[in-house]
Enzyme design. Sequence first.
Site, short mmCIF file in Angstrom:
data_model
loop_
_atom_site.label_atom_id
_atom_site.label_comp_id
_atom_site.label_asym_id
_atom_site.label_seq_id
_atom_site.Cartn_x
_atom_site.Cartn_y
_atom_site.Cartn_z
CE1 TYR A 1 -5.02 6.27 8.26
CE2 TYR A 1 -4.78 5.77 5.64
CZ TYR A 1 -4.75 5.39 7.09
OH TYR A 1 -4.55 3.92 7.23
CD GLU B 1 -4.34 -2.65 6.65
OE1 GLU B 1 -5.57 -2.79 6.97
OE2 GLU B 1 -3.98 -1.56 6.97
CD GLU C 1 -10.22 1.10 7.42
OE1 GLU C 1 -9.38 0.19 7.12
OE2 GLU C 1 -9.94 2.01 8.11
CG ASP D 1 -7.16 3.58 3.39
OD1 ASP D 1 -8.09 4.16 3.09
OD2 ASP D 1 -6.89 3.01 4.45
CD GLU E 1 -8.61 0.62 3.10
OE1 GLU E 1 -7.30 0.16 2.67
OE2 GLU E 1 -8.73 0.69 4.03
CD1 TRP F 1 -7.91 12.03 10.02
CD2 TRP F 1 -8.56 9.86 10.48
NE1 TRP F 1 -7.00 11.16 10.29
CE2 TRP F 1 -7.18 9.85 10.67
CE3 TRP F 1 -9.36 8.65 11.17
CZ2 TRP F 1 -6.23 8.75 10.88
CZ3 TRP F 1 -8.38 7.40 11.36
CH2 TRP F 1 -7.01 7.61 11.44
CG HIS G 1 -8.62 6.94 6.35
ND1 HIS G 1 -9.15 7.32 7.18
CD2 HIS G 1 -7.93 5.61 6.70
CE1 HIS G 1 -9.03 6.60 8.24
NE2 HIS G 1 -8.27 5.65 8.06
NE ARG H 1 -9.60 -2.46 4.05
CZ ARG H 1 -8.54 -2.74 4.69
NH1 ARG H 1 -7.90 -3.96 4.68
NH2 ARG H 1 -7.88 -2.02 5.56
NE ARG I 1 -2.21 2.11 3.54
CZ ARG I 1 -2.54 2.63 4.48
NH1 ARG I 1 -3.97 2.16 4.98
NH2 ARG I 1 -2.17 3.56 5.49
#
Length: 403
Positions: free
Chosen positions: A159, A339, A262, A210, A236, A403, A212, A283, A147
């Site tokens: 992030y 991951e 996630e 990601d 992601e 975030w 995020h 995820r 990643r």
Amino acid sequence: MKITHARVIVCCPGRNFVTLKIETDEGLTGIGDATLNGRELAVASYLSEHVIPCLIGRDAHQIEDIWQYLYRGAYWRRGPVTMSAIAAVDTALWDIKAKAANMPLYQLLGGRSRTGVMVYGHANGRDISQTVEEVLRHKEMGYLAIRAQSGVPGLDKVYGVGKGTTFYEPADADLPGEHDWSSEKYLLHTPRLFEAVRQAVGPDTHLLHDVHHRLTPIEAARLGKSLEPFHLFWMEDATPAENQEAFRLIRQHTTTPLAVGEVFNTIWDCKDLIQNQLIDYIRTTVVHAGGITHLRRIADFAAMFQVRTGCHGATDLSPVCMGAALHFDTWVPNFGVQELMPHNELTNEVFAHAYSFDKGLMHCGETAGHGVEIDEKLAAKYPYQRAYLPVNRLAHDGTLTNW
Ligand code: KDG
Ligand code: MG
């Protein structure tokens, strides 16, 4: 086999972890991860006050009945606190059942489907050149999937980028820190990042990224499209998924594979995403999605729609979750990737484990159970320290954003 005792162990060997330990009248014990980053004590209290009293005296072998009892029986269903607590019980009970059978947990799920579990590591850098260096370092370490994240010119804190070093731990302050955000700056920068990374690493390494949760659906569609020449393994959390329909718009515009989930905690969070084939990877992982019992249900449903698994594995998921996830990954037929964000040495001392890394694959080990134990005496030396994830604000006017 009756459950005689259960207790919650909260410790902080570098970061906070919540662990549930269940004991039985046959002397077998099992542990489950209950860590919910930044909200650890809410789960600890849910377990101690509301779950443990209901467990004592139950048959430890009745994993499914206990799962249903805690899910349906609470009346108040779902949510990260509840589902992390249920996950901890479920994981500890699978650990006990596998120990009772004297088998590694994956054998109880149906046995091995692969020689090892492909993991992706994190290459983080302040800027493009540092991220490229980190990608190459990970390739050198044997990673098959990497990643890549980098700082964005004009943004102070984003992030995935550590302070000074490449080590990154987002829950880094006893009150939430503040990051800044600009989708325009990020959308200009990220294709440049992947152009450089792909050129340096060559065609074979799987590359992941990601977002995020930061983009709107149409911005995410634009990013996915602009990353197509660099053939990512996945993009992601391109946009928040509370509205599962949002992914339809992204999907209509790009062939970059999409991963999400996630922060999901039940099959209901991903039902539309999966059945409408709006994503490619799910995820969810053991600790936040109701344990092995529920994760298996999600994976089986996903398999019908050719959606593969990509379990979350950041450092806030304890080695107990990692151990259990690796058994799940060893079995699950529609496995995609796992991951891996390695824990620090102290955490690995507190949580001795049977799993290992070799040439880009993880191996769950052949120890009976999920193969992870907690050293309670050592854990007691590292008491809980409050730590929060950051919040995010738009760089130009301070509006609070995702975030
Ligand atoms: O607790 C939050 C972290 O687990 C999360 O920020 C990590 O997004 C993450 C990832 O993909 O590992
Ligand atoms: Mg993520």
